[in-house]
Every structure is written in C-alpha cells, then in structure tokens.
Design a protein around this motif. Structure first.
Motif, PDB file in Angstrom:
ATOM      1  N   LEU A  43       0.571  -1.281  -0.336  1.00 40.89           N
ATOM      2  CA  LEU A  43       0.126   0.138  -0.085  1.00 40.89           C
ATOM      3  C   LEU A  43       0.991   1.418  -0.270  1.00 40.89           C
ATOM      4  N   ALA A  44       1.496   1.236   0.316  1.00 43.84           N
ATOM      5  CA  ALA A  44       2.838   2.578   0.721  1.00 43.84           C
ATOM      6  C   ALA A  44       3.285   2.569  -0.797  1.00 43.84           C
ATOM      7  N   GLU A  45       3.293   1.439  -1.424  1.00 40.91           N
ATOM      8  CA  GLU A  45       4.262   2.174  -3.275  1.00 40.91           C
ATOM      9  C   GLU A  45       3.350   2.377  -3.973  1.00 40.91           C
ATOM     10  N   LEU A  46       1.852   2.128  -3.464  1.00 42.66           N
ATOM     11  CA  LEU A  46       0.611   2.688  -4.873  1.00 42.66           C
ATOM     12  C   LEU A  46       0.570   4.263  -4.519  1.00 42.66           C
ATOM     13  N   VAL A  47       0.404   4.760  -5.661  1.00 43.00           N
ATOM     14  CA  VAL A  47      -0.560   6.477  -5.872  1.00 43.00           C
ATOM     15  C   VAL A  47      -1.540   6.200  -5.380  1.00 43.00           C
ATOM     16  N   ALA A  48      -2.417   6.545  -4.166  1.00 42.78           N
ATOM     17  CA  ALA A  48      -3.283   7.340  -4.058  1.00 42.78           C
ATOM     18  C   ALA A  48      -4.181   8.561  -5.025  1.00 42.78           C
ATOM     19  N   PRO A  49      -5.710   8.680  -4.735  1.00 43.49           N
ATOM     20  CA  PRO A  49      -5.518   9.518  -6.164  1.00 43.49           C
ATOM     21  C   PRO A  49      -6.173  11.440  -4.770  1.00 43.49           C
ATOM     22  N   ASP A  50      -5.938  10.991  -3.647  1.00 44.64           N
ATOM     23  CA  ASP A  50      -5.672  12.395  -3.454  1.00 44.64           C
ATOM     24  C   ASP A  50      -4.027  12.718  -2.414  1.00 44.64           C
ATOM     25  N   ASP A  51      -3.033  11.852  -3.216  1.00 44.09           N
ATOM     26  CA  ASP A  51      -1.950  11.897  -2.486  1.00 44.09           C
ATOM     27  C   ASP A  51      -0.872  13.337  -3.261  1.00 44.09           C
TER      28      ASP A  51
END
Length: 108
Positions: free
Chosen positions: A78-86
């Motif tokens: 999860l830490a490696e993924l880019v969330a839309p609100d990052d």
C-alpha cells in the motif's frame, strides 16, 4: 466522497466493501490511503483472532495462513501505490509546523 477516491478504494479493498463505511472512515481519517490501511489492518486482526489452521482428521482441513500472508503483502504494498488524493511531487503539503514565540526586545 469523490467517485475517483471511491473507485480507488474499491480497487484496493474489493467491491463488496460497504460504501457508507468507507465514506465514514474517509471523513474521520481524511486520506484514502489511511482508509485502506485501516480496513486491511482490521481484516488482518480478524484473521489473527481465529485459528489460522484447523484440521478434522479425515474430513476437512482449513488453512488461512495464505490469506494472512496475502493481506500482509497488500498492507506492505500500500505504501508503494499512488492514491488519488496524495499530493503531487513538489506540491506543498499541509504539514503543521510550530515555533516558539520570543519577544523582540526585553521590556522593563
């Protein structure tokens, strides 16, 4: 909650996850990544609360250890993924900074 955030959360957590629960968590936590991490941590805790492996001789064997390993990999990934609100790279974040106030000159 933004439909883009909801779609990202459903991609991470599955389509069976309750939308109202996700919206409530998002309102409390403020970040999609935090919501996903909390849901995955709860799922992991639920698995750990039950026996991971159960065997009834000659009848059935139930082994949840692979599910636990998969959840732990998903939490770590999860830490490696880019969330839309990052925040985007180079974008100013909303970090809180505190500083001690000092008088400009001494008073008598």
């Amino acid at each position: 909650m933004d439909p883009i955030l909801l779609a990202w959360l459903r991609a991470q957590l599955g389509t069976a996850t309750d939308e109202q629960d996700l919206a409530t968590r998002f309102a409390r936590l403020g970040r999609a990544r935090a919501v996903a991490a909390e849901v995955l941590a709860e799922r992991r805790a639920k698995l750990l609360a039950e026996p991971l492996r159960m065997t009834v001789d000659g009848v059935v064997t139930i082994d949840q250890s692979n599910n636990l390993a998969g959840l732990e990999r998903q939490i770590a990934g999860l830490a490696e993924l880019v969330a839309p609100d990052d925040p985007a790279a180079g974008e100013a974040s909303a970090d809180l900074v505190t500083a001690q106030l000092l008088p400009s000159r001494r008073t008598r």
